[in-house]
Every structure is written in structure tokens, then in C-alpha cells.
Scaffold this active site. Sequence first.
Site, PDB file in Angstrom:
ATOM      1  N   ARG A 104       4.193   2.854  21.830  1.00  0.00           N
ATOM      2  CA  ARG A 104       4.074   2.888  20.357  1.00  0.00           C
ATOM      3  C   ARG A 104       3.229   1.679  19.975  1.00  0.00           C
ATOM      4  NH1 ARG A 104       8.434   4.151  15.692  1.00  0.00           N
ATOM      5  NH2 ARG A 104       7.871   6.210  16.457  1.00  0.00           N
ATOM      6  N   HIS A 131       0.930  11.105  15.810  1.00  0.00           N
ATOM      7  CA  HIS A 131       2.351  11.032  16.213  1.00  0.00           C
ATOM      8  C   HIS A 131       2.709  12.382  16.852  1.00  0.00           C
ATOM      9  CE1 HIS A 131       6.312   9.650  16.583  1.00  0.00           C
ATOM     10  NE2 HIS A 131       6.720   9.620  15.334  1.00  0.00           N
ATOM     11  N   GLN A 134       6.416  13.642  17.514  1.00  0.00           N
ATOM     12  CA  GLN A 134       7.127  14.117  16.331  1.00  0.00           C
ATOM     13  C   GLN A 134       6.763  15.572  16.044  1.00  0.00           C
ATOM     14  OE1 GLN A 134       9.441  12.306  14.328  1.00  0.00           O
ATOM     15  NE2 GLN A 134       9.826  14.400  13.659  1.00  0.00           N
ATOM     16  N   ASP A 220       6.175  12.322   4.391  1.00  0.00           N
ATOM     17  CA  ASP A 220       6.365  11.156   5.255  1.00  0.00           C
ATOM     18  C   ASP A 220       6.382   9.926   4.340  1.00  0.00           C
ATOM     19  OD1 ASP A 220       6.472   9.398   7.405  1.00  0.00           O
ATOM     20  OD2 ASP A 220       4.358   9.618   7.959  1.00  0.00           O
ATOM     21  N   CYS A 260       9.800  13.271   9.024  1.00  0.00           N
ATOM     22  CA  CYS A 260       9.990  12.713  10.369  1.00  0.00           C
ATOM     23  C   CYS A 260      11.030  11.598  10.388  1.00  0.00           C
ATOM     24  CB  CYS A 260       8.657  12.228  10.928  1.00  0.00           C
ATOM     25  SG  CYS A 260       7.918  10.882   9.993  1.00  0.00           S
ATOM     26  N   ARG A 288      13.752  15.756  18.710  1.00  0.00           N
ATOM     27  CA  ARG A 288      12.920  14.788  19.421  1.00  0.00           C
ATOM     28  C   ARG A 288      13.397  14.683  20.872  1.00  0.00           C
ATOM     29  NH1 ARG A 288      10.166  10.769  16.649  1.00  0.00           N
ATOM     30  NH2 ARG A 288       9.366  10.309  18.744  1.00  0.00           N
TER      31      ARG A 288
HETATM   32  N1  NVA Z   1       3.765   7.376   9.197  1.00  0.00           N
HETATM   33  C1  NVA Z   1       4.937   6.647   9.618  1.00  0.00           C
HETATM   34  C2  NVA Z   1       5.722   7.456  10.601  1.00  0.00           C
HETATM   35  C3  NVA Z   1       7.025   6.800  11.030  1.00  0.00           C
HETATM   36  C4  NVA Z   1       7.756   7.595  12.075  1.00  0.00           C
HETATM   37  C5  NVA Z   1       4.522   5.319  10.217  1.00  0.00           C
HETATM   38  O1  NVA Z   1       3.527   5.279  10.946  1.00  0.00           O
HETATM   39  O2  NVA Z   1       5.185   4.312   9.944  1.00  0.00           O
HETATM   40  N1   CP Z   2      10.231   9.623  13.392  1.00  0.00           N
HETATM   41  C1   CP Z   2      10.159   8.523  14.182  1.00  0.00           C
HETATM   42  O1   CP Z   2       9.236   8.364  14.986  1.00  0.00           O
HETATM   43  O2   CP Z   2      11.198   7.670  14.020  1.00  0.00           O
HETATM   44  P1   CP Z   2      11.305   6.202  14.628  1.00  0.00           P
HETATM   45  O3   CP Z   2      10.250   5.360  13.944  1.00  0.00           O
HETATM   46  O4   CP Z   2      12.701   5.757  14.275  1.00  0.00           O
HETATM   47  O5   CP Z   2      11.084   6.246  16.102  1.00  0.00           O
END
Ligand code: NVA
Ligand code: CP
Length: 311
Positions: A104, A131, A134, A220, A260, A288
Site C-alpha cells: 500500500r 485499488h 477493493q 468513497d 469501500c 475482501r
Molecule cells: N480513496 C480512498 C480509499 C480508502 C480505502 C483513499 O485512497 O484513501
Molecule cells: N477499503 C479499504 O481498503 O480499507 P482499509 O483502508 O481499512 O484497508
Amino acid sequence: MNVRHFLRLSDLSPSELRALLQRAIALKKIQRDGERYAPCAGRTLAMIFEKSSTRTRVSFETGMAQLGGHALFLSPRDTQLGRGESVEDTAKVISRMVDMVMIRTFGHDNLLRFAAASRVPVINGLSDDHHPCQLLADLMTATEHWGDLRGRTVAYIGDGSNNMAHSWMEAAQVFDFRLRIGSPAGYVPSAGMLQSGGDQVTVLHDAVAAVRGANLIVTDVWTSMGQEEEAAARKAILAPFQVNATLMAAAAPDALFMHCLPAHRGEEVSAEVIDGPRSVVWEEAENRLHAQKALMEFLFGIGPVAALQGD
Ligand code: NVA
Ligand code: CP
């Protein structure tokens, strides 16, 4: 190095993705039935988190444990990555020891660089641009409800320029559904994504027009990780794009709602929608786990879907 990675949804072929979703549904049943299925004994997944996570960390770590393997949580704070060791050197070292890596990170380029130097499969656990894990869970959830997404209309409402919007665009191409993105000007998908988006994707600046008659409404967070300084401005600009009961009333009567998570009630979604009867967010979050177990199995080259590789 001929290793398969999963950095964006389109890294897998349409037939691989379809089979993977079915496999995820089968693995969910195995888990629910209390059967043990642990083909990954002795294998290790390294998980590098440069951003916070609840679902991604817990689902990968638990999924790997259920498959009989081991998962290793690494943060830049505790590794030499945080002290300037290069992505390439880190990839070369780690991939000589572990069997798979999940990352990540911020810039998607970090993933491309890591994957290019890695001997083992690399999974995108979220980057600024995509992502895909997801989307596996979201598509699995839709498949459980409808069997197929073909011919359906999905409305993605809110920040159309973020990782989730981009991954939904790739999903629309692969799974042949219409995607309407309802976003303010300046918060639309990147030009590159729009160019490759094909006929399936329409961008609208009016939330009601975007959701009209849609079968699935998705939103989101308005401020993604790394954009915290823009939070106040985003809140003001995105306010007309809140998914609330009034907006849901414009969708198909049996439309589903997905997010998500994490969610901000009162911002991108109202409590009555996310906690209401059309919301499938808890199944979506649970999926997930199952979808990523199917993904890891596939990338390890084991299980029924791996036989399809390259189809
Ligand atoms: N768009 C959000 C998704 C979190 C799972 C982010 O990147 O923070
Ligand atoms: N939806 C998602 O990726 O959640 P987290 O940021 O908690 O991993």
C-alpha cells in the site's frame, strides 16, 4: 522475470477475473462451512503499508493464515525503506525471502518499480491511482446479488479522480456494464484513464443525472489518504454529491449501495443510506477476505483458477 503481478484490475484477463470471482464465492462457502483449506503452508506474504489500513491489513493477514501461510506486516517506520533504502533494493532483498508481496503506497510508480525488481508476485493494496483488491470484493458482492453485472448501470458519485473511481472504470470495461461518474469539475478521472475508458464510462457533473435509474450507487471518501490538507476545500466542493435518501430515490427502486470504507457519515454518505436496507457495505468489507484468498491462490499458481493463466 515472468511473474504475474496484480497492480491494477486489467492485469488479469476478463476470463481470469470472472473465474476468480467464482472461486472467491466458493472459498467463502468453504470458510463458512468450517472446512480447512490450507494449501499455502510454508509460504510467506510480506505486507508493506505506507498508509493506514484496517480492512486490507486484516483481510490479507487473516486470509494468509487461513490458507496455512504466514503474513508479515512491514511499515516504513520500522524498515530501512523509511531511511532511504531504494524501492528496487528492497524488492530484490525481500523477494528472495518471501513468496508474495502486498504494498500500500502513494505513487503508483512505486509499485511498478517494486514489481520490476521482484522475483515474486506483487499485489497493489492501494495506490493513489488504483485499488484493484477493493474492486475484486465489490464485483464479488455484485455477483452474489445479481449473478452478472453485464448490462447493469453503476453510478460512482463523489471524487471521480481517485483510486476507486479509476478501478471502477477498469471494471466497467472488463465486466461490460455502464459506469456513470457523478463528480464536480476538477474532480474527474485522469485524462489517461478517460482515454482508455471506452464507451462504458460517462462523466456527469450532476449527481441526480448520474444516479437516475442506476442499479448500484457507489461512493468513497472525499479526501483520500495523502490529501488531508485539501480536506476543507473538498468538503465544500463535493457537498452537492452526498449520497443521501433524496439521491437514492432517483436510482432504480432496488438499487444497492456500496462504499469501500472507511465512511464519513454526514459527508459523502448519510447515515440513513449506509445503515439502511440497500447498503451492502458489510458484505462488501467481508468479501475482501474471500476475494483476496482467491487472488493469492491464483498468483501462487495453485487452485482451479490458476489453470486458466494467460487465457
Ligand atoms: N480513496 C480512498 C480509499 C480508502 C480505502 C483513499 O485512497 O484513501
Ligand atoms: N477499503 C479499504 O481498503 O480499507 P482499509 O483502508 O481499512 O484497508
